[in-house]
Design a protein around this motif. Structure first.
Motif, PDB file in Angstrom:
ATOM      1  N   ILE A  51      11.439   2.163  -1.582  1.00 41.41           N
ATOM      2  CA  ILE A  51      10.249   1.328  -1.723  1.00 41.41           C
ATOM      3  C   ILE A  51      10.670  -0.135  -1.565  1.00 41.41           C
ATOM      4  CG2 ILE A  51      10.472   1.309  -4.258  1.00 41.41           C
ATOM      5  CD1 ILE A  51       7.377   1.216  -4.348  1.00 41.41           C
ATOM      6  N   THR A  52       9.933  -0.873  -0.751  1.00 42.32           N
ATOM      7  CA  THR A  52      10.232  -2.280  -0.552  1.00 42.32           C
ATOM      8  C   THR A  52       9.660  -3.105  -1.708  1.00 42.32           C
ATOM      9  OG1 THR A  52       8.201  -2.771   0.649  1.00 42.32           O
ATOM     10  CG2 THR A  52      10.065  -1.906   1.937  1.00 42.32           C
ATOM     11  N   THR A  54       7.382  -5.128  -1.485  1.00 40.18           N
ATOM     12  CA  THR A  54       5.933  -5.237  -1.298  1.00 40.18           C
ATOM     13  C   THR A  54       5.222  -3.903  -1.443  1.00 40.18           C
ATOM     14  OG1 THR A  54       6.215  -5.019   1.087  1.00 40.18           O
ATOM     15  CG2 THR A  54       6.134  -7.264   0.188  1.00 40.18           C
ATOM     16  N   SER A  56       5.884  -0.833   0.199  1.00 38.87           N
ATOM     17  CA  SER A  56       5.938   0.158   1.276  1.00 38.87           C
ATOM     18  C   SER A  56       6.951   1.238   0.911  1.00 38.87           C
ATOM     19  CB  SER A  56       6.329  -0.505   2.582  1.00 38.87           C
ATOM     20  OG  SER A  56       5.352  -1.422   2.988  1.00 38.87           O
ATOM     21  N   THR A  57       6.570   2.482   1.151  1.00 40.56           N
ATOM     22  CA  THR A  57       7.408   3.605   0.738  1.00 40.56           C
ATOM     23  C   THR A  57       7.840   4.465   1.920  1.00 40.56           C
ATOM     24  OG1 THR A  57       5.463   4.983   0.330  1.00 40.56           O
ATOM     25  CG2 THR A  57       6.333   3.729  -1.528  1.00 40.56           C
ATOM     26  N   ASN A  58       8.929   5.192   1.683  1.00 39.28           N
ATOM     27  CA  ASN A  58       9.467   6.104   2.689  1.00 39.28           C
ATOM     28  C   ASN A  58      10.057   7.300   1.946  1.00 39.28           C
ATOM     29  OD1 ASN A  58      10.410   6.854   5.397  1.00 39.28           O
ATOM     30  ND2 ASN A  58      12.447   6.519   4.551  1.00 39.28           N
ATOM     31  N   SER A  70       7.699   4.622  -7.194  1.00 36.80           N
ATOM     32  CA  SER A  70       6.915   3.440  -7.539  1.00 36.80           C
ATOM     33  C   SER A  70       7.825   2.440  -8.238  1.00 36.80           C
ATOM     34  CB  SER A  70       5.736   3.828  -8.452  1.00 36.80           C
ATOM     35  OG  SER A  70       6.205   4.392  -9.662  1.00 36.80           O
TER      36      SER A  70
END
Length: 122
Positions: A51-52, A54, A56-58, A70
């Protein structure tokens, strides 16, 4: 000095759930990407989810739809909610983060937690 401390591992039956937490502490200027990796016996360490800063997840294909990553930036903490656990999810789970410290804010360094054991078995 920066530390990552994981918690929440344990023994769970197939189909069960666990929530892992990883809290970063120390002389932190900024935390960039955070991630969870896992390593099963005899296998290489693999990325589970990331997770970045900001949001964004992968996810690895093997956990999509079952795991959710999260983070709480105010608490410098990342979580991994693991549902519908399978025996093949058994591994040591490691927290990873790219962190800029107060002393050397550029570039960020990579930090690892000590690992927490997750065992899925009946």
């Amino acid at each position: 000095q920066v530390q990552l401390v994981e918690s929440g591992g344990g023994l769970v039956q197939p189909g069960g759930s666990l929530r892992l937490s990883c809290a970063a502490s120390g002389s932190i200027f900024r935390i960039y990407a955070m991630a969870w990796y896992r390593q099963a016996p005899g296998k290489q360490r693999e990325l589970v989810a990331s997770i970045t800063n900001t949001g964004s997840t992968n996810y690895a294909d093997s956990v999509k739809g079952r795991f959710t990553i999260s983070r709480d930036n105010a608490k410098n903490t990342v979580y991994l909610q693991m549902n519908s656990l399978k025996p093949e999810d058994t591994a040591v789970y490691y927290c990873n983060a790219a962190i800029a410290t107060m002393r050397t804010p550029i570039p960020p360094d990579e930090y690892w937690g000590q690992g927490t054991q997750v065992t899925v078995s009946s």
